[in-house]
Design a protein around this motif. Structure first.
Motif, short mmCIF file in Angstrom:
data_model
loop_
_atom_site.label_atom_id
_atom_site.label_comp_id
_atom_site.label_asym_id
_atom_site.label_seq_id
_atom_site.Cartn_x
_atom_site.Cartn_y
_atom_site.Cartn_z
N GLY A 132 25.34 -17.25 3.50
CA GLY A 132 23.90 -17.00 3.21
C GLY A 132 23.59 -15.70 2.50
O GLY A 132 22.63 -15.23 1.93
N GLY A 133 25.01 -15.05 2.22
CA GLY A 133 25.01 -13.58 1.49
C GLY A 133 24.09 -12.61 2.39
O GLY A 133 23.73 -12.45 3.43
N ARG A 134 23.59 -11.63 1.42
CA ARG A 134 23.11 -10.47 2.31
C ARG A 134 21.56 -10.79 3.01
O ARG A 134 21.23 -10.62 3.94
CB ARG A 134 22.68 -9.52 1.05
CG ARG A 134 21.98 -8.19 1.46
CD ARG A 134 21.76 -7.01 0.41
NE ARG A 134 20.88 -5.98 0.94
CZ ARG A 134 19.92 -5.71 1.33
NH1 ARG A 134 19.04 -6.86 0.96
NH2 ARG A 134 19.35 -4.49 1.60
N LYS A 135 20.95 -11.63 2.26
CA LYS A 135 19.62 -12.05 3.10
C LYS A 135 19.94 -12.79 4.05
O LYS A 135 19.25 -12.59 5.20
CB LYS A 135 19.07 -13.12 1.70
CG LYS A 135 17.75 -13.68 2.40
CD LYS A 135 16.69 -14.44 1.50
CE LYS A 135 15.43 -15.05 1.88
NZ LYS A 135 14.95 -15.89 0.91
N GLY A 136 21.07 -13.74 4.27
CA GLY A 136 21.15 -14.35 5.48
C GLY A 136 21.87 -13.55 6.80
O GLY A 136 21.60 -13.66 7.62
N PHE A 137 22.66 -12.15 6.05
CA PHE A 137 23.13 -11.30 6.93
C PHE A 137 21.90 -10.55 7.83
O PHE A 137 21.91 -10.44 8.90
CB PHE A 137 24.27 -10.56 6.50
CG PHE A 137 24.84 -9.40 7.20
CD1 PHE A 137 25.71 -10.15 7.88
CD2 PHE A 137 24.48 -8.53 7.67
CE1 PHE A 137 26.92 -9.25 8.77
CE2 PHE A 137 25.17 -7.60 8.61
CZ PHE A 137 26.40 -8.16 9.22
#
Length: 310
Positions: A132-137
């Motif tokens: 999920g990339g930065r947003k998911g992190f």
């Protein structure tokens, strides 16, 4: 029956005393330079000492302790080589990094640099390679905070460059307790110095720990993270064993780079002798000004300032 109750009473009395058998010191005798603070025996919910511990404030790079917790909770392989990718948005400050875009370093080494030396780009790369990339992190950071009972915490980036990353001192005690369970966090955050060896291209970079107390054997530091922004002041979370028992300490919003270290020393002296020492004039004036500004803007719902001991 009388003997049983007598023995239970003696046991409770012993457990209520600190190491060495002395009475617990008066919290009123401890003066700290940090605007917010909390001190507890590791693993215990109730603090030995609190100072404005329920107020949510900017925590700067203390954020990276949650970043590390999320990475390890995810189960991602620490020996996987990750490509250093550019930031999606350039932060307004503290954005410089010596790491070269496009080079590669193992996840565990990036995590070590983020914890021990507060390398901001390393924290960004860890988040970018999360599902999920930065947003998911970032979503995972806030979900973890909720699970840990960090009710006054909010995260918007993995490095702590945003002053919108906020938590209370009491919330950070909960995070410290959870993070300390991971041997990787204990090791990485207290590594005194490290040479990182990158690939593609091959180059090396040397890093040092931002907390000088990790070099002092008498403190026996087992977890550490520092932080600084103009909005947050100088911050420190640490687990140390100066008296033979692990203590979790949180110091938020201090004046100078050595001021949280000084507060740690005052806590140690307070627990050993009952005397908390004194605070330098400039640091004390900073604390008074920040506390006055906080009092004028703090919502009434957050309640009064607190100073207490267990």
């Amino acid at each position: 029956m009388l003997t049983r109750w007598f023995c239970l009473g003696i046991l409770c009395l012993i457990l209520s005393l600190p190491a060495g058998g002395h009475e617990r010191p008066d919290p009123g005798s401890l003066q700290l330079a940090s605007v917010h603070a909390a001190v507890a025996v590791l693993g215990e919910d109730r603090p030995l000492y609190e100072k404005r511990a329920d107020v949510a404030v900017p925590i700067a790079s203390l954020t990276k302790l949650m970043t590390a917790y999320v990475v390890l909770e995810s189960g991602a392989a620490l020996d996987e080589w990750l490509t250093v990718v550019p930031r999606e948005q350039t932060p307004a400050k503290n954005a410089y990094s010596r790491i070269r875009i496009g080079s590669r370093l193992q996840r565990g080494e990036l995590l070590r640099l983020a914890l021990m030396s507060s390398e901001n780009l390393a924290a960004h790369v860890l988040a970018a390679h999360h599902p999920g990339g930065r947003k998911g992190f970032v979503a995972a950071m806030n979900e973890a905070a909720q699970r840990l009972g960090m009710t006054r915490s909010r995260f918007v980036d993995p490095s702590g460059l945003s002053p919108d990353n906020r938590a209370s001192a009491r919330d950070l005690l909960r995070l410290v307790n959870a993070a300390h369970a991971y041997p990787e966090i204990r090791e990485y955050s207290t590594t005194p110095a490290r040479t990182a060896r990158f690939r593609g291209p091959r180059y090396t970079l040397g890093y040092g720990n931002t907390n000088p107390l990790v070099h002092r054997a008498g403190w026996r530091v087992t977890l550490s993270k520092t932080g600084y922004l103009n909005e947050s002041g100088r911050c420190l979370v640490m687990v140390a064993n100066p008296g033979g028992r692990p203590l979790a300490m949180v110091f938020l919003n201090s004046f100078g780079s050595r001021t949280p270290i000084g507060d740690a020393g005052r806590v140690r002296r307070w627990l050993e002798t009952g005397e908390g020492g004194s605070v330098a004039g400039a640091a004390l004036e900073y604390e008074r000004r920040r506390a006055a500004a906080l009092k004028s803007t703090r919502p009434a719902a957050e309640g009064p300032e607190s100073m207490s001991r267990r």
